[in-house]
Design a protein around this motif. Structure first.
Motif, short mmCIF file in Angstrom:
data_model
loop_
_atom_site.label_atom_id
_atom_site.label_comp_id
_atom_site.label_asym_id
_atom_site.label_seq_id
_atom_site.Cartn_x
_atom_site.Cartn_y
_atom_site.Cartn_z
N GLU A 1 6.86 1.08 -13.37
CA GLU A 1 5.80 1.28 -12.39
C GLU A 1 4.60 0.52 -12.88
N THR B 1 0.87 0.16 -14.20
CA THR B 1 -0.17 1.03 -14.77
C THR B 1 -1.50 0.30 -14.69
N LEU C 1 -3.98 -4.30 -13.74
CA LEU C 1 -2.72 -3.66 -13.34
C LEU C 1 -1.59 -4.40 -14.06
N TYR D 1 -5.17 -1.79 -6.11
CA TYR D 1 -4.47 -1.30 -4.92
C TYR D 1 -3.07 -1.86 -4.76
N LYS E 1 -0.84 -1.51 -6.85
CA LYS E 1 0.05 -0.59 -7.57
C LYS E 1 1.11 0.04 -6.67
N LYS E 2 0.67 0.34 -5.44
CA LYS E 2 1.62 1.04 -4.56
C LYS E 2 2.76 0.16 -4.07
N GLN E 3 2.65 -1.16 -4.27
CA GLN E 3 3.73 -2.05 -3.86
C GLN E 3 4.78 -2.23 -4.95
N ASP F 1 7.55 -0.67 -7.26
CA ASP F 1 8.44 0.46 -7.51
C ASP F 1 9.49 0.04 -8.53
#
Ligand code: ADP
Ligand code: MG
Length: 677
Positions: free
Chosen positions: A66, A68, A79, A99, A101-103, A105
């Motif tokens: 993920e 961080t 990031l 932002y 980060k959410k992309q 996985d």
């Protein structure tokens, strides 16, 4: 809905954005869609083995962690995550884009565009791309402080989506097929969103062709209109008198001169107004061509005017004409700033009642009180030295007289068909036979001493010499000082061996005239001069041209200067003294020593300096194209020109619905369309 809508009709474009776009020249959707990228970012996925330090690349792989986000300082953050690219673990870092980060996985495929750090074997991320993205390249646009490049791209995408259905076609299919062009719509699409280089190349070709084509179409159409207006003058000359004149000359015209005389005479005979540029290298014999047009006018009972940029040149023209016309009954007068008042009044009076057939002069010709009875032909020598306004004033003294511009500045074909697209061009591309080429040498200043021996030899043979002092554009005063210093230097070197004269721009014309006459009579053997003598003077006994600081001049100008010698039967020389800085300067010196053809030289000059520089940016008057380049895309220019020419002279163009869009672009109203023959 139409592409003529303003950009404000796009969502996300408010007043501020519209203004930012306007600053970039984008007002309508059409402007936006034809705002082409200047380069592309390569978005093909690369493998790690083939990339180098600092390359901007796209890598794809599986995220194995993920993201961080760590913060440092008050506003800065980083990031980081790692991805598996073909079994190599690559650390990826994005600065200040938390932002994203959410992309990310773990276990999912990801595509990252970034800058490769070869030492750390890591990627500095710029952006995350969609894995579904098929585009291999991304367009990069010129942007401004007010609007970002990515915003422009977004708006173009949006405009394309909303408006692509209503993009009109500007060229009919048969034209597109003949010249291998995309439709307007395909072209726009591929200019922004090509899938590969081939796409882009096709699209660019279509854009370049269209730019040239539409420009030429306008030019040729204007020219045709000029010709078709019945308001020009018909000079119904007597061909027998012209033939008698040619027979009386001590030489036969070259075939190039004959061709050009025919072209001009054809124009004179028609009702339309002639608008012709006569180009010919120095010494190619333009004067006799001008003379034949003047005589033609006279045999038709009309007057002519010949305007030159300097008094020296004007009086030289007068002399040459008097000599050529000695067996005719044509009356020619000279009118310049130094013509005495009484004489001037007399000339004006006779001009007005038509007792003078031709007046030769300088700017003095365009003063208000100069009136003609039947001015039908205006010839200007070295037309680039006259302002457009001055030329217009002289033209207005006649009733749309035929106009002939003469120039010895060889304008490369490339430029003449674009800049002078609205004029007809006649070219004398052949020298009278028996001319000996001028031997040109380039020496460094340290060899000046040796050169003076050569100079003395020439003088011993009874020949005359020009010395040109360096051009100092910033200051006329320094120009004069320089010439004066050289003048004293040559006086000292030559002592009793030769009379040295000085000619510069600060002298009044009577002084200049006097010096020129002394040079012509060989009372002065060495004439030191600034470039005021650059054009036109004819002293056949001068065989040596010495140019100081030759690297300060353009190639075309050096060629002009060189053309002052080589007018007699003897061998002639041009010596260029220069210490050019850099490779280019040396190359230019080599080019001029090796080339004697003015047209080739100016083409080389153009290639070396670029089109913007040839006459100086301001005066160049060259059209600006978005994508096309008149030098690099010369082939397409010629092709487009021919296509435009054919179309203008076809019936379909004025009638077919297929051409409605093009006609609209030219601003052709239905009234204009009736000028069909
Ligand atoms: P430019 O094109 O530089 O104005 P000119 O008209 O001054 O050239 O001509 C240069 C010289 O060549 C003049 O002395 C002229 O008499 C001579 N001349 C012109 N045409 C011919 C020709 N066909 N044959 C021989 N000499 C010519
Ligand atoms: Mg001339």
């Amino acid at each position: 809905m139409s592409i003529a809508d303003t950009v404000a009709s796009l969502s996300g474009v408010g007043e501020k954005r519209a203004e930012a776009l306007n600053d970039l020249g984008i007002v309508t959707i059409s402007d936006l869609l034809t705002y082409y990228p200047f380069r592309f970012e390569d978005l093909t996925v690369k493998s790690i083995e083939e990339i180098e330090d600092n390359d901007k690349v796209v890598l794809t792989g599986t995220a194995i962690s993920e993201g961080t986000v760590s913060y440092f300082g008050r506003k800065r953050n980083r990031l980081s995550f790692r991805m598996n690219c073909e079994h190599v673990i690559v650390p990826v870092t994005f600065f200040n884009q938390p932002y994203l980060k959410k992309q990310i996985d773990a276990g999912k495929e990801i595509k990252v565009f970034g800058k490769w750090d070869a030492t750390r074997k890591s990627l500095n991320g710029i952006k995350i791309l969609s894995t579904e993205l098929t585009n291999q390249q991304e367009a990069i646009y010129h942007s401004s402080k007010k609007i970002r490049q990515s915003t422009i791209l977004k708006l173009i995408k949006q405009a394309w989506k909303q408006y692509n259905e209503v993009i009109p076609e500007d060229l009919p299919e048969r034209l597109r097929r003949e010249y291998n062009l995309l439709t307007f719509k395909e072209m726009i699409h591929l200019m922004h969103f090509p899938t590969d280089d081939l796409d882009l190349e096709k699209a660019r070709h279509s854009v370049i062709f269209r730019e040239f084509f539409i420009y030429q179409l306008k030019m040729i159409w204007l020219k045709r209109q000029l010709k078709q207006t019945q308001s020009g003058q018909m000079i119904d000359y007597d061909v027998r008198q012209l033939i008698t004149f040619f027979d009386s000359l001590p030489y036969e015209l070259t075939s190039a001169q004959k061709r050009v005389v025919n072209e001009i005479c054809k124009d004179l005979k028609t009702n339309g107004q002639m608008f012709r540029l006569l180009q010919g290298d120095v010494g190619s014999g333009k004067t006799v061509v001008a003379a034949s047009a003047i005589l033609a006018a006279k045999t038709a009972g009309k007057q002519a005017a010949l305007m030159a940029p300097t008094e020296i040149l004007a009086s030289q023209h007068k002399q040459s004409l008097d000599e050529m016309f000695k067996n005719t009954d044509i009356t020619i007068e000279l009118l310049t700033g130094s013509t005495k008042k009484k004489e001037r009044d007399n000339i004006l009076e006779q001009l007005e009642v038509g007792k003078i057939d031709c007046v030769v002069g300088t700017h003095a010709l365009i003063q208000e009180d100069v009136r003609f009875q039947t001015l039908a032909l205006v010839i200007t020598d070295e037309q680039h030295r006259f302002g457009v306004g001055q030329r217009k004033m002289l033209r207005e003294k006649g009733l749309n007289p035929d106009v002939l511009f003469m120039t010895a500045t060889p304008i490369p074909r490339t430029l003449s068909i674009t800049t002078y697209g609205e004029m007809d061009v006649s070219i004398i591309d052949e020298m009278p036979s028996g001319r000996k080429p001028i031997k040109t040498f380039w020496i460094r200043p340290k060899h000046f001493e040796r050169m003076t021996n050569f100079l003395k030899e020439e003088l011993k043979k009874g020949n005359q010499v020009y010395v040109i002092s360096p051009l100092i554009e910033e200051s006329e005063m320094m120009d004069v000082e320089n010439a004066t210093t050289l003048f004293h230097m040559y006086q000292e070197i030559l002592g009793e061996k030769a009379a040295v004269g000085l000619l510069h721009g600060k002298m009044v014309s009577a002084e200049k005239e006097a010096i020129m006459e002394e040079f012509q009579r060989n009372e002065i053997q060495v004439l030191v001069s600034t470039t005021v003598i650059e054009v036109g003077v004819n002293v056949p006994n001068a065989t040596l041209m010495i140019i100081h600081d030759a690297d300060r001049f353009g190639l075309a100008q050096l060629h002009q200067l060189r053309g002052r010698v080589g007018r007699g039967k003897q061998d002639s020389y041009c010596i260029l003294i220069a210490d050019p800085k850099g490779e280019k300067g040396a190359e230019r010196m080599h080019i001029i020593t090796e080339t004697s053809d003015g047209f080739v030289l100016s083409q080389r000059d153009l290639e070396m300096r670029g089109s913007g520089d040839i006459f100086g940016k301001k005066q160049s008057g060259l059209p600006e194209f978005k994508v096309a380049d008149i030098i690099e895309d010369f082939d397409v220019l010629e092709e487009a020109r021919e296509a435009a020419r054919q179309l203008i002279y076809s019936k379909e163009f004025y009638q077919d619905e297929d051409y409605a869009e093009l006609r609209a672009q030219l601003g052709m109203t239905s009234e204009n369309e009736t000028i069909l023959d």
